[in-house]
Design a protein around this motif. Sequence first.
Motif, mmCIF file in Angstrom:
data_model
loop_
_atom_site.group_PDB
_atom_site.id
_atom_site.type_symbol
_atom_site.label_atom_id
_atom_site.label_comp_id
_atom_site.label_asym_id
_atom_site.label_seq_id
_atom_site.Cartn_x
_atom_site.Cartn_y
_atom_site.Cartn_z
ATOM 1 N N TRP A 51 0.824 -1.211 0.000
ATOM 2 C CA TRP A 51 0.000 0.000 0.000
ATOM 3 C C TRP A 51 0.861 1.264 0.000
ATOM 4 C CZ3 TRP A 51 -4.717 -0.981 -1.379
ATOM 5 C CH2 TRP A 51 -5.432 -2.076 -0.888
ATOM 6 N N GLY A 52 2.002 1.219 0.734
ATOM 7 C CA GLY A 52 2.896 2.373 0.745
ATOM 8 C C GLY A 52 3.459 2.659 -0.633
ATOM 9 N N SER A 67 0.721 4.130 -2.642
ATOM 10 C CA SER A 67 0.379 5.507 -2.260
ATOM 11 C C SER A 67 1.328 6.518 -2.890
ATOM 12 C CB SER A 67 0.372 5.652 -0.738
ATOM 13 O OG SER A 67 1.686 5.608 -0.205
ATOM 14 N N ASP A 68 2.583 6.119 -3.119
ATOM 15 C CA ASP A 68 3.531 7.000 -3.801
ATOM 16 C C ASP A 68 3.151 7.208 -5.257
ATOM 17 O OD1 ASP A 68 5.196 7.446 -1.620
ATOM 18 O OD2 ASP A 68 6.467 5.715 -2.056
ATOM 19 N N THR A 118 -2.781 8.447 -1.543
ATOM 20 C CA THR A 118 -3.175 7.814 -0.287
ATOM 21 C C THR A 118 -4.685 7.662 -0.168
ATOM 22 O OG1 THR A 118 -1.207 8.707 0.789
ATOM 23 C CG2 THR A 118 -2.987 7.982 2.225
ATOM 24 N N VAL A 149 -6.534 4.274 1.024
ATOM 25 C CA VAL A 149 -7.325 4.215 2.258
ATOM 26 C C VAL A 149 -8.736 3.687 1.976
ATOM 27 C CG1 VAL A 149 -8.474 5.662 3.995
ATOM 28 C CG2 VAL A 149 -6.031 5.956 3.526
ATOM 29 N N PRO A 207 0.916 4.580 4.975
ATOM 30 C CA PRO A 207 0.589 5.615 3.981
ATOM 31 C C PRO A 207 0.137 6.943 4.594
ATOM 32 C CG PRO A 207 -0.305 3.500 3.300
ATOM 33 C CD PRO A 207 0.169 3.331 4.710
ATOM 34 N N LEU A 208 -0.677 6.881 5.652
ATOM 35 C CA LEU A 208 -1.172 8.123 6.258
ATOM 36 C C LEU A 208 -0.077 8.848 7.019
ATOM 37 C CD1 LEU A 208 -4.701 6.889 7.354
ATOM 38 C CD2 LEU A 208 -4.214 8.728 5.724
ATOM 39 N N SER A 255 3.079 8.712 6.169
ATOM 40 C CA SER A 255 3.864 9.299 5.080
ATOM 41 C C SER A 255 3.228 10.590 4.586
ATOM 42 C CB SER A 255 3.974 8.286 3.931
ATOM 43 O OG SER A 255 4.568 8.880 2.792
ATOM 44 N N THR A 256 1.912 10.590 4.437
ATOM 45 C CA THR A 256 1.200 11.794 3.989
ATOM 46 C C THR A 256 1.353 12.937 4.982
ATOM 47 O OG1 THR A 256 -0.397 10.472 2.749
ATOM 48 C CG2 THR A 256 -1.074 12.702 3.341
ATOM 49 N N GLU A 275 -3.426 14.428 -0.840
ATOM 50 C CA GLU A 275 -2.077 13.875 -0.878
ATOM 51 C C GLU A 275 -0.996 14.826 -0.398
ATOM 52 O OE1 GLU A 275 0.712 11.007 -1.175
ATOM 53 O OE2 GLU A 275 -1.456 10.850 -1.269
ATOM 54 N N GLY A 284 6.574 6.790 1.221
ATOM 55 C CA GLY A 284 5.600 5.705 1.351
ATOM 56 C C GLY A 284 6.248 4.348 1.222
#
Length: 405
Positions: free
Chosen positions: A66-67, A70-71, A75, A79, A120-121, A123-124, A188, A339
């Motif tokens: 997912w990471g 997300s990049d 994201t 999610v 991911p979140l 990272s955001t 994002e 991510g």
Amino acid sequence: MTERRVFYGWVVLAAGATVIAVGMGALFSLSVFLKPIEETMRWSRTGISTIALLNWIAMGLGSFVWGWLSDRIGTRTVVLAGGFILGLGLVLSSRVTELWHLHVTFGCLVGFAVGAFYAPLTSTATKWFVTNRGLAVALVSAGIGFGILIIAPLVRWLVGLFDWRIAMLILGDLAWLIILPVGLLIREQPDQVTDAADREPAHARAYSTGDVMRAPQFWAIALTHFACCAAHSGPIFHMVTNAIDHGVTAMAAATLLSVSGVSSVGGRIVTGLVADRVGVKRTLVAGLALQAALVFLYLFARDARSFYLLGAVFGLAYGGVMPLYALVTHEYFGEKIMGTAYGGVFLISTLGMGIGSFAGGLLFDRLGSYAWLFVTSAAIGVGAVLIALTFRPPRPVAVLAPALQ
């Protein structure tokens, strides 16, 4: 006079914390479900604890996948997909008739789904804030503590009111009802809105996924996170059943998990603020040392009062160290590949979470107590301190414009 709007980054943090609260709260609720499932289905604690091992393995793999996504696709999409799968996994778990069914639905589906949230979140959050980055990551991470605080007693109440199957079904419905609409608020990065703060430029070096995986510092961070999680996961996962085994009532024991969870919120915010001022490494080493000492003290807890006191302080320690790994990962690898990099670190850390949770059940079934779990976990916690001491200073990154947030 132009009215200044609220910086949208705070909305992103609130939405992220809410999603993480539901996802991680559902994941940790397995420790509350453990006793009712054991009593009604006659499955061993080792068998049920295997679900936690699968949870963390699936979550780790999910965090990396997912990471990475997300990049590339954002994201918000990640999610929303994770929220749908989480609700599905919980609803299917409420219908199982064999242990291996629960391994697949709760162990694999729920774990993989929750992997779409934390890395991911987090990272955001690092992309929206610069000078307050430690606080931002801490606030998103605080969703874990709030999730445990709210969902653990909710599940215990639903189990008492109905049974564990109905409780799990309701939890799955709540996952859909909360995560899917709240996930739509995720954006994002600041350049998607007009009231964005100035951001720091890219790192001097642009890392690829291969560069990250080959970097010695990536493995130092990941192995520290692994040892940290292996040290605290067993005591957290078996906190409720250990207290019940010492005569604490079921509801009080579930509340104990909530006390630990809410204190972890305070720990995350405090260490986030401290790290912004004194540095991530020193804050992390101090937190890991405190965590190892507190795990060892579980050997001497015998009544509700001692469990509550120790649980509260333990929550401060294990909660406090968690946001720091994202910060140190960002220091070394920057936001462009964040991510993927943090997803990789989190993947390895979740193996520690799974092993610690599984080992607690195995040691209990073999030896009849959790004593060796606490001894072993404390030793591994000391190992985490030693690895963290090897961190090298990151390469300096030039900042071209001051951040407003």
